[in-house]
Design an enzyme around this catalytic site. Sequence first.
Site, mmCIF file in Angstrom:
data_model
loop_
_atom_site.group_PDB
_atom_site.id
_atom_site.type_symbol
_atom_site.label_atom_id
_atom_site.label_comp_id
_atom_site.label_asym_id
_atom_site.label_seq_id
_atom_site.Cartn_x
_atom_site.Cartn_y
_atom_site.Cartn_z
ATOM 1 N N SER A 1 61.199 34.484 32.872
ATOM 2 C CA SER A 1 61.942 34.342 34.127
ATOM 3 C C SER A 1 61.413 33.208 34.981
ATOM 4 O O SER A 1 62.033 32.839 35.978
ATOM 5 C CB SER A 1 61.822 35.642 34.929
ATOM 6 O OG SER A 1 60.479 35.824 35.366
ATOM 7 N N GLY A 2 60.256 32.666 34.617
ATOM 8 C CA GLY A 2 59.602 31.684 35.468
ATOM 9 C C GLY A 2 58.598 32.319 36.396
ATOM 10 O O GLY A 2 57.840 31.638 37.085
ATOM 11 N N GLY A 3 58.579 33.656 36.436
ATOM 12 C CA GLY A 3 57.649 34.386 37.295
ATOM 13 C C GLY A 3 56.293 34.577 36.646
ATOM 14 O O GLY A 3 56.094 34.302 35.454
ATOM 15 N N VAL A 4 55.351 35.106 37.434
ATOM 16 C CA VAL A 4 53.967 35.272 36.976
ATOM 17 C C VAL A 4 53.872 36.261 35.821
ATOM 18 O O VAL A 4 53.227 35.984 34.803
ATOM 19 C CB VAL A 4 53.075 35.743 38.151
ATOM 20 C CG1 VAL A 4 51.665 36.063 37.665
ATOM 21 C CG2 VAL A 4 53.027 34.688 39.246
ATOM 22 N N SER B 1 56.058 37.525 33.512
ATOM 23 C CA SER B 1 56.592 37.154 32.196
ATOM 24 C C SER B 1 55.824 35.965 31.605
ATOM 25 O O SER B 1 55.644 35.880 30.391
ATOM 26 C CB SER B 1 58.095 36.836 32.286
ATOM 27 O OG SER B 1 58.332 35.638 32.982
ATOM 28 N N GLU C 1 39.634 55.045 50.321
ATOM 29 C CA GLU C 1 40.250 53.914 49.624
ATOM 30 C C GLU C 1 40.853 52.876 50.573
ATOM 31 O O GLU C 1 41.144 51.759 50.150
ATOM 32 C CB GLU C 1 41.323 54.409 48.649
ATOM 33 C CG GLU C 1 42.547 55.052 49.284
ATOM 34 C CD GLU C 1 42.412 56.536 49.569
ATOM 35 O OE1 GLU C 1 43.443 57.222 49.663
ATOM 36 O OE2 GLU C 1 41.263 57.012 49.703
ATOM 37 N N HIS D 1 40.320 59.035 53.965
ATOM 38 C CA HIS D 1 40.763 58.166 52.873
ATOM 39 C C HIS D 1 39.769 57.024 52.673
ATOM 40 O O HIS D 1 39.855 55.980 53.328
ATOM 41 C CB HIS D 1 42.165 57.619 53.158
ATOM 42 C CG HIS D 1 43.232 58.651 53.034
ATOM 43 N ND1 HIS D 1 43.815 58.984 51.826
ATOM 44 C CD2 HIS D 1 43.798 59.457 53.962
ATOM 45 C CE1 HIS D 1 44.704 59.938 52.012
ATOM 46 N NE2 HIS D 1 44.720 60.250 53.302
ATOM 47 N N CYS E 1 41.454 64.027 50.713
ATOM 48 C CA CYS E 1 42.464 64.569 51.626
ATOM 49 C C CYS E 1 43.121 65.826 51.018
ATOM 50 O O CYS E 1 42.498 66.865 50.947
ATOM 51 C CB CYS E 1 43.489 63.502 52.002
ATOM 52 S SG CYS E 1 44.396 63.897 53.509
#
Length: 509
Positions: free
Chosen positions: A221-224, A226, A169, A167, A79
């Site tokens: 943090s309990g998140g994916v 970390s 992608e 595009h 583009c």
Amino acid sequence: MAEKILILDFGSQYTQLIARRLRDLSVYCEIYPYNKIPELDSTIKGVILSGSPYSVRDKDALIPDLKNIKGKLPLLGICYGAQYLSHFYGGEVAYSNTREYGRANLKFVDSSDKLFKGVDQHSQVWMSHGDTIVKVPDNYKIIASTNDVKVAAYKIADEATWGIQFHAETSHSLEGNKILENFVVDICGCKKDWTSASFIDETISELKQKIGKDKVVLGLSGGVDSTVTGVLLNKAIGSQLTCVFVDNGLLRKNEFEKVLESYKGMGLNVIGVDAKQRFYKELAGVKDPEQKRKIIGKLFIEVFDEEAHKIEDVVWLGQGTIYPDVIESVSVKGPSVTIKSHHNVGGLPDYMKLKIVEPLRLLFKDEVRIVGKDLGISDSLLGRHPFPGPGLAIRILGEVTEEKVKIIQNVDDIFISSLKEWGLYDKVWQAGAILLPVQSVGVMGDERTYENVVALRSVNSIDGMTADWVHLPYEFLAKVSNDIINKVRGVNRVVYDISSKPPATIEWE
């Protein structure tokens, strides 16, 4: 890294998508602003120029320095990138009435060209441009056209340089992956050896070399992100790592105890810190969402720093920064670097005299989950919905109190548990409940009530940049609403949020 493709970003909304498509092809790539090109070496096998919201015809058009790239490395302009390579090398780009937005079909494809090998003559592509190339330089050969745009793609005759005005992608370009694969594999010669297993092996080796015998502290943090960071660091340095998990009183119901137990089951050395009352005290009387965020962020760092100081000779701070955090923290327009306050990138106070280690800073979210699976982390942790950094504080509109937290924790617990029971949890990207600063009249038993209203929110998204509300079954919503009103004291009305992002955001604050 043995080999890579360099993507130069001109500010397109699709730039990260280019990188994700290449990673899906097991080809490693990195994104840099167009005006911050890294030093080129033998590991760079080719370069892609992204699209842009700007025009090459503007007096302040974005102009990269390609003297060490064009004609020396395989180059693909997409583009804006294609228009730049035409307009500034003897061609012409103009604003045209034959603008194309959305789906289009190629009416001519030069299938003998390496870029279009195996691509159908009438392949559907995705256009998004107001400018169009009306004239190419003399040594440029047109290799694809649509009904409205003659120069849909070109190749420079005497060098490995291509340009496409669509595009490739996006998923709407049905054979876009094939075109990108032709470029990075057949033209650039990439081996397709970028895998989660190779990332894990290389990262563990690099961490051992980088950290040596030093100690590292990591906030969980309990998140994916970390969690995967913690497991990677643990595999590399073992007992040199200490993890700190802070209960700010704004987590989901029983989350602190459950996640802390999960971490210990993974062999991580975790210190659990109960700081609920400190957070409640600091948040008392505060209604402004941004002020709440700042208080929570500042207090978390204070609590974390106190715990870190209890560990002798800590040198490194581990962070779960991922690649979108890194990319989005760098301004494309101009030389300035902009750090977003909600990202892990930068922003540490000066008194935390620690070096930073970020093992995931080159990975997208979906790649983090794949790596986590290969590391043996349970699906229950990896499959968890995203949860905001400030926690339930931004799902309680207005002032945060301990009483309000308990109400929304109980509501949220019924909602999330019900999604799991009905087999809907994994079909939803993110879900949660919001406590509104609104009270409504209700009738419970023989009494009129004047109690709180809660909103339920569930959305589907790929990366959180855009999101659609989920059409949950009416029977499910009826059951959940009934359970919440019957079981959570203080709530007498439940509503369901059916707004998408944009124009709304996923969170309410």
